[in-house]
Structure formats: C-alpha cells, structure tokens
Design an enzyme around this catalytic site. Structure first.
Site, PDB file in Angstrom:
ATOM      1  N   ARG A 110      -2.966  42.619  29.104  1.00 39.18           N
ATOM      2  CA  ARG A 110      -4.098  42.170  29.875  1.00 39.18           C
ATOM      3  C   ARG A 110      -4.212  42.632  31.432  1.00 39.18           C
ATOM      4  NH1 ARG A 110      -1.839  36.251  28.774  1.00 39.18           N
ATOM      5  NH2 ARG A 110      -1.439  37.195  26.971  1.00 39.18           N
ATOM      6  N   LYS A 114      11.680  42.054  24.853  1.00 38.15           N
ATOM      7  CA  LYS A 114      11.527  41.708  23.686  1.00 38.15           C
ATOM      8  C   LYS A 114      13.151  41.622  22.977  1.00 38.15           C
ATOM      9  CE  LYS A 114       6.945  43.455  22.752  1.00 38.15           C
ATOM     10  NZ  LYS A 114       6.301  42.286  22.557  1.00 38.15           N
TER      11      LYS A 114
END
Length: 302
Positions: free
Chosen positions: A154, A80
């Site tokens: 996920r 990020k």
C-alpha cells in the site's frame, strides 16, 4: 524477476505498441517526489523505481492502470517467517496483471489515453531499511506512520495512485497481491474487488461473470478507518487489529484517490498453489479478463 526486469518488460511493451516509457530510479524518486516508493525499496541492492507507460490520443478519455510490483518481499524489518517468505517472488503479480491489461488495451486499440504505472521494488533488510515507527510524508502530502514494514504494498501504491490522480483520469484501476486477509475471506480463486462507485463496481462484477473470471466485492466500510489511526501522523499504514485486513488496506489506498474519481481496486492472489486442469501451478491471471471485458464495454472499439 527484479525491478529492472519489470522495467524492461514495460519498455518492450512500449516498443511493440509505439508507446512512450520513462522511469524514475533510486534517488530520482526522491527528487520527483515519490517518497514512499523509495522508502520501501531503499534497502535493496536492486534500486526501486516507478515505471510509466503512456499511449493513445490526447483527446481520448484518460485511463490509469496501476500494479503493485514488489519483486520480492522479505517483510522488511518486520520479517516474515520462512513459510510466509518462500513464495514472495509472486508479490509482483499485481504489476504483471497491470502490464498485461495495458497490453490488451493497446492491442485492441481501445479509444483511451492510457497511463500504466508500475512501482517496482524489493522489500529487503539492511541497515537503511524502513523502520517501524518511522513517519513518511507521501506524494499526496499525507504523513504516514509505519506500523508494519510488511504492509509495504500500500505504501508503494499510494504514491503511484496520487501521481495517477494528478493526471485527472476518467478511471483508475489498480491490481495488487495486497493482503493475506483477502485470501482468508475469499480463498485463492476469488479476487476481492473494491470500488468507490456502485454502478462501476456492479459493471465489473457483471463483466467478470460474463467471461467466467469471477470477482467478489467487499465494502469500503469507512468506520474501519479508525483501525489505522496514528497519534503522531495523519494515519498509519497498518494497525494492531487483525480484523478486516483487506478492507483497511483498501481504505488506506482510498485516501489517495480524490473524491469523485472512479476507482477500482483488485486484491488478487495471482497464483495457483497446485496444478489443476488448465491451471498449472504458478502465476495465474485473476481479474485480468474481467477488467478487460469491462473496458471493452465501457469504451468499445475503434
């Protein structure tokens, strides 16, 4: 807060309500067939784990609650930017919601056989970090190509959902700070609700309105599954398109919930960016009261 602190929080909750708690830590995850939880968390010096709490009478309806416990998210090798990483201590907001809901269920003595599942990891960078292009075979037997290591939530949830589904519950609810796309669509105040049962989803929306804890339903639009196609695995964990990111994430999770098993997924922000009256800056319960109201209506009190 790291994975070990989340584990201690669940153990303390178990002591309070005389519930059974166990966990799988580090390489125990591989031996117990939780490969995606291990893959996401293996690069951290804080070992990944799956924490399970069990409570209630065996003859009561089975309820599974799952919470995303990414205690810090660098994005992994798909790192990020600095502004996107700054507040990633909050990426365990789904786990906090799941733990809190489990506590409310036990405190209210709802007549359910409860299982709480918290996959707890740090998504870190190291020489053994999960790589883009790697293929992981999940607990459910699906092969998943890692398109983006920053779509890690996920991955840890899919093993937990598969394990929860093996217990043949009447209902599964999961909470996750899963996608920025949900925030783009709905802003910070409205959790995105997904469900595979229209009557159940409608009841959740109604419960949220009744307790002033609003939710907004987004569709499980199955044609968008193609956005997660992979040429070398059953499917990928993300894809090149920036369209419908919250929906494709939910569609990924749906593959791990058997047909006919009622399931609700809340993609929640769980955070206040600034102080507001009655809502100080920091962690915030969003969707928690709605889900508890739904469970009270569904199961009643003893």
């Amino acid at each position: 807060m790291g994975p070990e602190q989340l584990g201690e929080a669940v153990k303390q909750l178990g002591k309070t309500h005389k519930a059974k708690v166990r966990d799988w830590i580090g390489d125990e995850l591989l031996k117990a067939n939780f490969p995606t939880i291990h893959a996401v968390g293996r690069a951290s010096h804080r070992e990944p784990r799956l924490i399970e709490l069990s409570w209630g009478k065996a003859d009561h309806p089975k309820l599974v609650i799952v919470g995303k416990g990414v205690c810090f998210d660098t994005g992994g090798l798909d790192l990020k930017p600095a502004d996107g990483m700054r507040w990633m201590k909050k990426d365990m907001g789904g786990a906090a919601h799941a733990i809190a809901l489990a506590g409310l269920v036990m405190q209210a003595k709802l007549p359910v056989r409860l299982t709480l599942l918290v996959p707890a990891v740090e998504n870190s960078v190291a020489g053994n970090a999960l790589r883009p292009g790697e293929v992981v075979v999940t607990r459910a037997g699906h092969s998943v190509e890692i398109d983006n290591t920053d779509a890690e939530g996920r991955l840890i949830l899919c093993d937990a959902l598969a394990y929860g589904a093996e217990q043949q519950p009447e209902l599964i609810i999961d909470f996750a700070t899963l996608t920025g796309a949900a925030r783009v669509a709905l802003g910070p105040d409205l959790p995105a609700l997904f469900g595979n049962d229209d009557a159940l989803a409608d009841a959740a929306l109604t419960a949220g309105r009744a307790v002033t804890d609003p939710l907004w339903r987004l569709p499980l639009w199955r044609p968008y599954r193609k956005m997660l196609d992979s040429y070398l695995a059953d499917f990928a964990n993300a894809g090149p398109s920036r369209h419908a990111g919250a929906i494709t994430a939910a569609l990924y999770l749906e593959r791990f919930v058997p047909d006919g098993l009622p399931w609700l997924h809340l993609d929640t922000y769980a955070w206040n960016d600034a102080d507001r009256p009655g809502r100080p800056r920091g962690g915030e319960a969003m969707g928690l009261r709605a889900m508890f109201a739904l469970l009270q209506q569904r199961y009643g009190k003893r």
